[in-house]
Design a protein around this motif. Structure first.
Motif, PDB file in Angstrom:
ATOM      1  N   GLU A   1       0.824  -1.209   0.000  1.00 21.21           N
ATOM      2  CA  GLU A   1       0.000   0.000   0.000  1.00 21.21           C
ATOM      3  C   GLU A   1       0.862   1.265   0.000  1.00 21.21           C
ATOM      4  O   GLU A   1       0.463   2.294  -0.557  1.00 21.21           O
ATOM      5  CB  GLU A   1      -0.978   0.024   1.181  1.00 21.21           C
TER       6      GLU A   1
ATOM      7  N   GLU B   1       1.836   1.862  -3.488  1.00 18.43           N
ATOM      8  CA  GLU B   1       0.741   2.517  -4.211  1.00 18.43           C
ATOM      9  C   GLU B   1       0.743   4.010  -3.965  1.00 18.43           C
ATOM     10  O   GLU B   1       0.421   4.804  -4.865  1.00 18.43           O
ATOM     11  CB  GLU B   1      -0.598   1.907  -3.799  1.00 18.43           C
TER      12      GLU B   1
ATOM     13  N   TRP C   1       1.111   6.957  -6.842  1.00 17.49           N
ATOM     14  CA  TRP C   1       0.185   8.093  -6.974  1.00 17.49           C
ATOM     15  C   TRP C   1       0.965   9.405  -7.127  1.00 17.49           C
ATOM     16  O   TRP C   1       0.676  10.226  -8.000  1.00 17.49           O
ATOM     17  CB  TRP C   1      -0.713   8.151  -5.746  1.00 17.49           C
TER      18      TRP C   1
ATOM     19  N   ASP D   1       1.370  11.936 -10.493  1.00 19.83           N
ATOM     20  CA  ASP D   1       1.018  13.355 -10.429  1.00 19.83           C
ATOM     21  C   ASP D   1       2.155  14.269 -10.872  1.00 19.83           C
ATOM     22  O   ASP D   1       1.907  15.370 -11.390  1.00 19.83           O
ATOM     23  CB  ASP D   1       0.610  13.740  -8.999  1.00 19.83           C
TER      24      ASP D   1
ATOM     25  N   TYR E   1       0.598  14.304   0.928  1.00 18.68           N
ATOM     26  CA  TYR E   1       0.161  12.920   0.734  1.00 18.68           C
ATOM     27  C   TYR E   1       0.348  12.143   2.038  1.00 18.68           C
ATOM     28  O   TYR E   1       1.398  12.226   2.681  1.00 18.68           O
ATOM     29  CB  TYR E   1       0.983  12.221  -0.351  1.00 18.68           C
TER      30      TYR E   1
ATOM     31  N   LYS F   1      -9.688  12.836   6.570  1.00 17.65           N
ATOM     32  CA  LYS F   1     -10.055  13.762   5.492  1.00 17.65           C
ATOM     33  C   LYS F   1     -10.613  15.066   6.074  1.00 17.65           C
ATOM     34  O   LYS F   1     -10.224  16.165   5.650  1.00 17.65           O
ATOM     35  CB  LYS F   1     -11.096  13.094   4.586  1.00 17.65           C
TER      36      LYS F   1
ATOM     37  N   GLY G   1      -8.638  14.493  -1.390  1.00 18.35           N
ATOM     38  CA  GLY G   1      -9.171  13.335  -2.095  1.00 18.35           C
ATOM     39  C   GLY G   1      -8.651  12.069  -1.463  1.00 18.35           C
ATOM     40  O   GLY G   1      -7.480  12.001  -1.070  1.00 18.35           O
TER      41      GLY G   1
ATOM     42  N   LYS H   1      -8.037   7.829  -1.730  1.00 16.41           N
ATOM     43  CA  LYS H   1      -7.763   6.834  -2.761  1.00 16.41           C
ATOM     44  C   LYS H   1      -7.748   5.449  -2.124  1.00 16.41           C
ATOM     45  O   LYS H   1      -7.191   5.265  -1.042  1.00 16.41           O
ATOM     46  CB  LYS H   1      -6.418   7.123  -3.441  1.00 16.41           C
ATOM     47  N   LYS H   2      -8.362   4.492  -2.819  1.00 21.67           N
ATOM     48  CA  LYS H   2      -8.399   3.113  -2.325  1.00 21.67           C
ATOM     49  C   LYS H   2      -7.150   2.351  -2.762  1.00 21.67           C
ATOM     50  O   LYS H   2      -6.558   2.632  -3.809  1.00 21.67           O
ATOM     51  CB  LYS H   2      -9.642   2.394  -2.850  1.00 21.67           C
ATOM     52  N   ASP H   3      -6.776   1.353  -1.950  1.00 21.78           N
ATOM     53  CA  ASP H   3      -5.697   0.458  -2.335  1.00 21.78           C
ATOM     54  C   ASP H   3      -6.260  -0.691  -3.178  1.00 21.78           C
ATOM     55  O   ASP H   3      -7.459  -0.722  -3.491  1.00 21.78           O
ATOM     56  CB  ASP H   3      -4.935  -0.060  -1.110  1.00 21.78           C
TER      57      ASP H   3
ATOM     58  N   PHE I   1      -9.824   2.536   1.706  1.00 19.87           N
ATOM     59  CA  PHE I   1      -9.260   3.880   1.635  1.00 19.87           C
ATOM     60  C   PHE I   1      -7.996   3.921   2.492  1.00 19.87           C
ATOM     61  O   PHE I   1      -8.051   3.924   3.710  1.00 19.87           O
ATOM     62  CB  PHE I   1     -10.268   4.929   2.123  1.00 19.87           C
TER      63      PHE I   1
ATOM     64  N   LYS J   1      -4.765  12.675  -0.382  1.00 21.68           N
ATOM     65  CA  LYS J   1      -4.010  13.793  -0.942  1.00 21.68           C
ATOM     66  C   LYS J   1      -4.698  15.094  -0.564  1.00 21.68           C
ATOM     67  O   LYS J   1      -5.913  15.212  -0.669  1.00 21.68           O
ATOM     68  CB  LYS J   1      -3.912  13.673  -2.461  1.00 21.68           C
TER      69      LYS J   1
END
Length: 282
Positions: free
Chosen positions: A97, A100, A104, A108, A242, A254, A265, A267-269, A274, A278
């Protein structure tokens, strides 16, 4: 002893401790480490004669596995983002994870042509900082950790993977300012609540550093609050924060980051949880 006989014994002695597929994986990791044989070579050459010295290496590894020591501590390394990283009891073993999360960030920023200033907070083995330094050619990467042992290991990993990272000893919870502004601040801080320890595997509970894993139940977002506050002051406008996050506290994390003024935002693994967040500084 024949390799095929060693394999049978190895599986038999660990069958009460691990799933069969995991035992197979351990065996072939060790055949590569100790015998220099790929999984395919080991499967095909079942009549390979294992020396007494090699047999002793497997026996020692087997005893450590019986004690639920991570296989990565036995081999001393783990692969992450296409590179090998040294690991020890002083750092978290890099996980998929976290890979991941790095992917990400790279997605970007990989087309960015100007210099990118990156800060990794709680670097551990250095896997995030070193991977970003490797993947983002214009990146100038700084990494903090509170542990001297972790920093020494991270420095060795940077040297072996041929990247430059500015490693610094820093306790982020008592840090009030940073040296200049950054385009990216990233962190995989401690986030496992004490109440969640019962879900952890024995190899994590007994062999990975508690300081890098756990937070008090009554204040589980302490690191996120501190880092988000610093990020609001020391990210460039449009800069990105991040986090790797606790899947059970995704919405709470969040909301906390949004309260500092970030656009966020989740993000799922790959497992559909979740695990990443970011924040963009407006």
């Amino acid at each position: 002893m024949l390799l095929s006989h060693l394999r049978i014994q190895f599986i038999e002695r660990l069958k009460d401790d691990y799933p069969a597929t995991e035992i197979e994986s351990f065996f072939y990791i060790l055949t590569e480490e100790y015998l220099g044989m790929t999984r395919l070579e080991a499967a095909l050459d079942r009549d390979f004669e294992v020396s007494e010295e090699q047999k002793a290496w497997f026996e020692h590894a087997l005893l450590r596995l019986k004690d639920h020591e991570p296989i990565q501590h036995i081999t001393g390394k783990e692969e992450f983002f296409g590179m090998n990283f040294r690991v020890s009891k002083h750092v978290l073993i890099p996980r998929p994870e976290t890979e991941e999360l790095v992917e990400w960030i790279v997605a970007d920023f990989e087309k960015e042509e100007k210099k990118i200033r990156v800060l990794d907070i709680g670097t551990g083995s250095g896997c995030i900082a070193i991977s970003l330094a490797k993947a983002l050619k214009n990146a100038e990467v700084t990494a903090f950790d509170v542990s001297e042992e972790a920093l020494e290991l991270a420095k060795a990993n940077a040297a072996e993977n041929k990247v430059m990272v500015n490693f610094q000893k820093m306790d982020i919870l008592v840090t009030e300012s940073l040296a200049g502004k950054f385009d990216i601040i990233v962190s995989n801080p401690p986030y496992v609540r004490e109440l969640e320890k019962k879900e952890m595997d024995k190899n994590v509970l007994g062999h990975e550093p508690e300081k890098a894993l756990y937070v008090k139940d009554e204040n589980p977002l302490i690191f996120y609050k501190k880092i988000a506050g610093l990020a609001m002051d020391f990210l460039e406008p449009g800069g990105c924060l991040y986090f790797e996050i606790n899947q059970y506290l995704a919405e709470e994390t969040k909301e906390l980051v949004e309260n500092f003024g970030f656009e966020t935002g989740l993000k799922k693994d790959i497992f559909g949880n979740f695990r990443m967040l970011k924040g963009i500084k407006k």
